[in-house]
Design an enzyme around this catalytic site. Structure first.
Site, short mmCIF file in Angstrom:
data_model
loop_
_atom_site.label_atom_id
_atom_site.label_comp_id
_atom_site.label_asym_id
_atom_site.label_seq_id
_atom_site.Cartn_x
_atom_site.Cartn_y
_atom_site.Cartn_z
CG HIS A 313 24.72 -55.03 40.76
ND1 HIS A 313 24.51 -56.03 39.86
CD2 HIS A 313 24.72 -55.60 41.98
CE1 HIS A 313 24.35 -57.17 40.50
NE2 HIS A 313 24.48 -56.94 41.79
CG ASP A 371 26.51 -54.81 49.72
OD1 ASP A 371 26.95 -55.20 48.62
OD2 ASP A 371 26.17 -55.58 50.63
C1 SDX Z 1 27.25 -57.27 45.57
O1 SDX Z 1 26.98 -59.73 41.33
C2 SDX Z 1 26.09 -59.69 42.28
O2 SDX Z 1 24.94 -60.04 42.10
C3 SDX Z 1 26.64 -59.20 43.59
C4 SDX Z 1 25.60 -58.92 44.69
C5 SDX Z 1 24.94 -60.21 45.18
O3 SDX Z 1 23.83 -60.12 45.72
O4 SDX Z 1 25.59 -61.28 45.11
O5 SDX Z 1 24.60 -58.05 44.19
C6 SDX Z 1 26.24 -58.29 45.91
O6 SDX Z 1 28.39 -57.62 45.47
C7 SDX Z 1 26.79 -55.86 45.26
C8 SDX Z 1 27.97 -54.94 44.78
C9 SDX Z 1 28.71 -54.47 46.05
N1 SDX Z 1 29.94 -53.73 45.68
C10 SDX Z 1 30.05 -52.41 45.88
O7 SDX Z 1 29.12 -51.68 46.26
C11 SDX Z 1 31.46 -51.87 45.61
C12 SDX Z 1 31.35 -50.59 44.76
N2 SDX Z 1 30.85 -50.99 43.41
C13 SDX Z 1 31.88 -51.19 42.39
O8 SDX Z 1 33.07 -51.76 42.85
C14 SDX Z 1 31.28 -51.79 41.11
O9 SDX Z 1 30.12 -51.09 40.84
C15 SDX Z 1 30.98 -53.27 41.04
C16 SDX Z 1 32.15 -54.11 41.41
C17 SDX Z 1 29.83 -53.62 41.92
C18 SDX Z 1 30.57 -53.59 39.60
O10 SDX Z 1 31.69 -53.35 38.82
P1 SDX Z 1 31.68 -53.59 37.23
O11 SDX Z 1 30.43 -54.22 36.77
O12 SDX Z 1 32.95 -54.29 36.87
O13 SDX Z 1 31.64 -52.15 36.65
P2 SDX Z 1 32.89 -51.26 36.38
O14 SDX Z 1 33.84 -51.38 37.53
O15 SDX Z 1 33.40 -51.58 35.02
O16 SDX Z 1 32.26 -49.81 36.43
C19 SDX Z 1 31.81 -49.18 35.27
C20 SDX Z 1 32.21 -47.71 35.49
C21 SDX Z 1 33.71 -47.52 35.74
O17 SDX Z 1 34.03 -46.20 35.31
P3 SDX Z 1 34.67 -45.99 33.80
O18 SDX Z 1 35.91 -46.87 33.77
O19 SDX Z 1 33.61 -46.44 32.84
O20 SDX Z 1 34.99 -44.52 33.75
O21 SDX Z 1 31.56 -47.21 36.67
C22 SDX Z 1 32.55 -46.85 37.64
C23 SDX Z 1 33.84 -47.54 37.24
O22 SDX Z 1 34.95 -46.83 37.72
N3 SDX Z 1 32.04 -47.32 38.92
C24 SDX Z 1 32.07 -46.60 40.05
C25 SDX Z 1 31.45 -47.41 41.01
N4 SDX Z 1 31.06 -48.58 40.46
C26 SDX Z 1 31.44 -48.51 39.15
N5 SDX Z 1 32.56 -45.39 40.32
C27 SDX Z 1 32.41 -44.96 41.60
N6 SDX Z 1 31.80 -45.67 42.59
C28 SDX Z 1 31.32 -46.90 42.33
N7 SDX Z 1 30.73 -47.61 43.30
#
Ligand code: SDX
Length: 436
Positions: A313, A371
């Site tokens: 998140h 989720d």
């Molecule tokens: C919702 O914003 C809100 O409030 C949203 C929400 C709401 O109520 O409105 O809470 C609802 O959208 C919840 C999130 C649902 N999405 C998912 O579950 C999809 C999987 N999650 C990721 O796509 C990600 O965690 C996000 C999009 C939710 C957040 O992404 P960020 O903040 O841009 O973080 P990032 O992508 O920069 O991640 C930081 C690191 C990265 O690795 P490095 O580049 O540092 O090596 O963490 C990794 C990412 O690759 N990472 C994950 C991951 N989420 C982040 N790796 C594997 N699996 C994951 N789920």
């Protein structure tokens, strides 16, 4: 907001004049540096794609402390609201800033109940879709189409129009989501029944048929109502920011909410619940818990493009409080339905345990979000996977409207118009085609 007893001084190593920027404080949470005059004073913009460090507005609706894993709706902890209140009380709280008393709740609920029907013409929009159209494609169309029926409440700057549009949208979203579902399975649409609760009415419109009466299961009704409460609002997330930006042009509330529906559809946002359940089913098909290690290796391999859906998140760097409540709801529903041995629930809990002990996730502070378990509950209730995000949109509509109305009521608001760092071609002249 109030001026903090602090200020930011921006100085430049190239000898440009430094600038002082005011710092403001809210009631809780980080202070903000007011950069509104930065461009006029320095000729420079700030750069923050994805808005990691940008407060786009001031708001009094929802507060999140990502480090603590805390979520407050108008100051009330989500754990207390999900346990002691229902969705109608939560809607009243988000819209008007206070929990209603019994009379206030009854009046608000009655007002919503009396707007649950949609214009009979709405049903003809669905005929244009294939029966296998994704429900979010249908919802994006239907919600926008509502503006064609309510010319009496589309002036977003008229407080009365905003009020009736809010009630109409909260009241009609369940009807539209249920219509999208019925259309996909070739069954007739079911009209709302005013004697039922908000959640009970949705279950009726989803699962009743004209051929026999449908009895709402109170355990499922309560679980669904809690799912709505948990999804109702969440500060300035992507879809809420979309609604605010869209509404800032002065467009009508229905069009702005339709933009929010479209944004929520994405798998990185509200579409994650559908993507998470699909992920669990794929792991289950591969062999279930025994294959979790292999799957996790894919997730940790950057080149795989595989993410653990329902994890991570932008704000929560601790357990999403909604995920804990969703897991409890999962337990209750599965037990009530005799599905406590549901393989996907077992698989999800195994995945969570492994992830929370794995340094890849721990070092990145990746925890289950709202989720991760919501899909398992909805699947147990009988809601098809493709409709999960439609349920999220149904519940989030009140948050979108509350945030939109707060923006319109803010004397500081202007049309949103971000700038850019331009990296394209400098000025050049067109050469006639024969000489290119
Ligand atoms: C919702 O914003 C809100 O409030 C949203 C929400 C709401 O109520 O409105 O809470 C609802 O959208 C919840 C999130 C649902 N999405 C998912 O579950 C999809 C999987 N999650 C990721 O796509 C990600 O965690 C996000 C999009 C939710 C957040 O992404 P960020 O903040 O841009 O973080 P990032 O992508 O920069 O991640 C930081 C690191 C990265 O690795 P490095 O580049 O540092 O090596 O963490 C990794 C990412 O690759 N990472 C994950 C991951 N989420 C982040 N790796 C594997 N699996 C994951 N789920």
């Amino acid at each position: 907001m109030k001026l903090a007893d602090n200020k930011a001084t921006m100085s430049f190593s190239n000898g440009s004049a430094s600038v002082d920027l005011p710092v403001y404080s809210g009631s809780i949470g980080p202070d903000v540096i007011d950069i509104r005059k930065l461009y006029a004073q320095t000729g420079m913009f700030t750069y923050d794609p994805g808005f990691l460090s940008t407060a786009a507005c001031q708001s009094a609706i929802t507060y999140i402390d990502g480090d603590k894993g805390e979520l407050l709706y108008r100051g009330y902890p989500i754990e207390q609201l999900a346990t002691n209140c229902d969705f109608m009380e939560t809607c009243h709280l988000l819209l008007y800033g206070n929990l209603p008393d019994a009379a206030g709740k009854a009046a608000f609920t009655k007002n919503v109940t009396q707007h649950t029907m949609v214009n009979e013409q709405m049903q003809f929009f669905l005929r244009g879709f294939r029966r296998d159209a994704h429900p979010m494609a249908i919802m994006t169309g239907l919600v926008g189409a509502l503006s064609a029926f309510y010319h009496d409440s589309t002036d977003i700057n008229n407080a009365e129009h905003r009020e009736i549009a809010a009630i109409r949208l909260i009241a009609k979203m369940p009807t539209l989501v249920a219509m999208a579902y019925k259309y996909s399975i070739g069954q007739p649409f079911m009209y709302p029944k005013n004697e039922l609760s908000y959640a009970g009415n949705f279950l009726h419109m989803m699962f009743a048929t004209p051929c026999e009466p449908y009895v709402v299961n109170p355990v499922i009704e309560r679980a669904l109502d809690r799912i709505f409460v948990l999804h109702a609002d969440h500060e300035q997330n992507a879809s809420t920011s979309t609604v605010r930006l869209c509404g800032s042009s002065g467009t009508n509330p229905f069009a702005a909410i339709a933009a929010g529906v479209a944004c929520l559809w994405g798998p990185a946002h509200g579409g994650a619940n559908e993507a998470c359940l699909t992920m669990l089913e794929e792991i289950q098909a591969m062999g279930g818990v025994s294959k979790v290690g292999e799957f996790m290796n894919q997730v940790k391999d950057k080149n795989s493009g595989v993410k653990l859906m329902g994890f991570g998140h932008r704000v929560y760097k601790n357990y999403d409080p909604r995920a804990k409540l969703m897991q409890e709801t999962c337990n209750e529903v599965l037990e009530a339905l005799g599905l406590e041995n549901d393989p996907l629930f077992k698989l999800a809990k195994a995945l969570e345990k492994i992830a929370l002990e794995d340094d890849y996730f721990v070092s990145r502070k990746l925890y289950p979000n709202v989720d991760f378990y919501s899909g398992i509950v909805q699947r147990a209730i009988g809601i098809p996977v493709k409709l999960f995000t439609g349920i999220f949109a149904l519940a989030r509509t009140v948050g979108w409207i509350a945030q939109l109305n707060e923006m319109i009521g803010d004397p500081e608001y202007k049309i949103g118009r971000p700038r850019q760092l331009f990296t394209g071609a400098e000025r050049r002249n067109v050469v006639e085609i024969g000489k290119r």
